[in-house]
Design a protein around this motif. Structure first.
Motif, short mmCIF file in Angstrom:
data_model
loop_
_atom_site.label_atom_id
_atom_site.label_comp_id
_atom_site.label_asym_id
_atom_site.label_seq_id
_atom_site.Cartn_x
_atom_site.Cartn_y
_atom_site.Cartn_z
N UNK A 321 -12.74 -1.68 -9.53
CA UNK A 321 -11.45 -1.69 -8.83
C UNK A 321 -11.10 -3.10 -8.38
N UNK A 322 -9.82 -3.42 -8.43
CA UNK A 322 -9.34 -4.74 -8.01
C UNK A 322 -8.07 -4.58 -7.18
N UNK A 323 -7.72 -5.63 -6.45
CA UNK A 323 -6.49 -5.57 -5.67
C UNK A 323 -5.80 -6.93 -5.65
N UNK A 324 -4.51 -6.86 -5.48
CA UNK A 324 -3.66 -8.04 -5.32
C UNK A 324 -3.17 -8.00 -3.88
N UNK A 325 -3.63 -8.95 -3.05
CA UNK A 325 -3.33 -8.93 -1.62
C UNK A 325 -1.96 -9.56 -1.35
N UNK A 326 -0.97 -8.69 -1.21
CA UNK A 326 0.39 -9.11 -0.87
C UNK A 326 0.77 -8.46 0.46
N UNK A 327 2.03 -8.53 0.84
CA UNK A 327 2.44 -7.87 2.07
C UNK A 327 2.30 -6.36 1.96
N UNK A 328 2.34 -5.84 0.76
CA UNK A 328 1.89 -4.49 0.44
C UNK A 328 0.86 -4.61 -0.68
N UNK A 329 -0.32 -3.99 -0.50
CA UNK A 329 -1.39 -4.16 -1.46
C UNK A 329 -1.07 -3.50 -2.80
N UNK A 330 -1.54 -4.14 -3.87
CA UNK A 330 -1.41 -3.63 -5.22
C UNK A 330 -2.82 -3.48 -5.77
N UNK A 331 -3.28 -2.25 -5.93
CA UNK A 331 -4.66 -2.00 -6.36
C UNK A 331 -4.67 -1.30 -7.71
N UNK A 332 -5.71 -1.56 -8.49
CA UNK A 332 -5.72 -1.02 -9.84
C UNK A 332 -7.15 -0.90 -10.37
N UNK A 333 -7.32 0.02 -11.31
CA UNK A 333 -8.60 0.21 -11.97
C UNK A 333 -8.33 0.81 -13.33
#
Length: 433
Positions: A321-333
């Motif tokens: 699993x990974x995430x993109x830390x923005x003002x709203x998180x974007x997570x993906x797998x």
């Protein structure tokens, strides 16, 4: 037996801790600061700054709704001061933790000479060696690249740049763009191909329109020359702003050159037990290439330590699993082992719902987006993209179930804490099951 660990980032620190827990004699050597890039220059710095930008974003929303009236006065130098203060406390705690298991810590630049490691004029013979020296920012061969900043420079800035050109299109590039755009910079992202190739096109579109809408994105564009306050693209456009390179990372493998085998990308070549081609030398973390992620580095360090201690262990790179830390998180797998055919794929996507920290976003219609790809034939999940404040915990849990090869019926046994989970559960438990 003397076990030497070189590098105290996530791989080296957790590796030395594991060896200490297993009762082994450990000397940990660190060139700069304990905890490596993650704490001192990388993801924890990004997360600290993103905490600030989330607060700014939320305050702006409340002001727009009219029930809170406030005016923010941001002090970048004070933010940096407090990040550094926190880093110092965490370094101290990390050192105490390592020493609590009897590990010896030496600060200095190490070198390897056969069965000996040299540091600060002293030589130490080892029975086993773990190399966990991490990686550094890659600087492309561009005229004027010496003017460019990297993540190593974030805490050296006196103030928020008025204009910023982020060169690169990956996760780090977008995280840095989000931070400085929210703090007030005019930001361009310049990517030589597409940005955010890690997520689906639909998810990417949502991110660009709803989260990073104030950022100018130039795809399929190269930078021909960089200056202190602008860049020139390959089509002759001049874009004002300080250049910032987020163009990948290079393994710090020079210490191992001539000692162990390196891959073509200069990373240290290891097997699934984190062994090099030399019987008693191991390597772990970013210096071995592959996933440049703190949790993966930790797992590799622990795996190497267990093998050094005689407990056979292997790393599995499956459903990470990974995430993109923005003002709203974007997570993906993604299940990279899936053999699902095109005709058996089913993709379902829905807007986010009012999960944790999303209630007030309903008024603006930007509660998030979740997309799940199913394997209809085998009743499995192939891929998840989730954009919501709860996506980090949601996707980590889903990734575990995918990694354990559970089918969709197992998801029906999951009981949420309300309000906790976002729309991927709605998709899986209601629209699919």
């Amino acid at each position: 037996m003397m076990n030497i660990v070189i590098g105290s980032g996530p791989a080296g620190r957790l590796g030395s801790l594991e060896l200490g827990k297993l009762g082994k004699d450990v000397t940990l050597i660190e060139k700069n600061h304990i905890a490596g890039t993650c704490l001192n220059e990388g993801c924890m710095v990004v997360c600290a700054l993103t905490d600030i930008t989330k607060y700014i974003d939320l305050t702006n929303r409340f002001n727009e709704h009219g029930f809170i009236k406030s005016q923010l006065d941001i002090s970048y130098d004070k933010i940096v001061e407090k990040i550094v203060e926190t880093q110092e406390k965490l370094r101290h705690l990390n050192q105490l933790e390592n020493e609590s298991y009897g590990n010896k810590i030496i600060y200095g630049e190490a070198s390897i000479d056969g069965e000996t490691v040299k540091v600060n004029g002293e030589s130490f013979e080892y029975d086993n060696l773990l190399i966990a020296t991490g990686a550094r920012p890659f600087i492309p061969d561009i005229k004027g690249s010496e003017y460019g900043l990297t993540n190593k420079d974030i805490l050296k800035l006196d103030d928020v740049p008025e204009k910023l050109n982020i060169i690169g299109g990956g996760i780090i590039a977008c995280e840095i763009a989000n931070i400085y755009s929210t703090l007030g910079s005019e930001v361009n992202i310049i990517a030589r191909s597409r940005i955010l190739k890690e997520i689906s096109e639909t998810s990417k579109k949502y991110v660009l329109e709803n989260i990073m809408g104030d950022i100018n994105v130039f795809e399929n564009t190269n930078v021909a020359e960089a200056f202190k306050d602008k860049v020139i693209t390959d089509n002759g456009d001049e874009l004002e702003g300080v250049p910032f390179f987020a163009t990948g990372r290079v393994p710090n493998s020079e210490i191992a050159e001539g000692t162990v085998e390196l891959d073509s990308d200069r990373s240290i070549k290891v097997n699934e037990m984190m062994k090099t081609n030399v019987e008693n030398i191991y390597a772990a973390g970013d210096v071995t290439g592959g996933y440049q992620l703190t949790p993966v580095a930790r797992r590799e360090g622990i795996t190497a330590a267990r093998n050094i201690a005689g407990y056979s262990n292997k790393v599995s790179y499956h459903c990470i699993p990974q995430t993109l830390s923005l003002n709203t998180e974007v997570s993906f797998v993604e299940n990279e082992k899936s053999e699902c055919s095109e005709e058996d794929k089913q993709i379902i996507g829905i807007p986010g719902i009012a999960g944790p920290h999303s209630f007030w976003n309903i008024l603006n219609g930007d509660t998030g987006y979740t997309e799940v790809e199913f394997d209809k034939k085998n009743n499995k999940i192939n891929r998840i993209n989730s954009i919501s404040p709860s996506s980090v915990s949601d996707v980590a849990y889903q990734a575990y179930l995918m990694r354990m090869d559970y089918d969709l019926d197992n998801f029906d046994e999951f009981l949420e804490i309300h309000p906790s989970t976002d729309s991927n559960y709605k998709i899986i438990k209601t629209m699919w099951l």
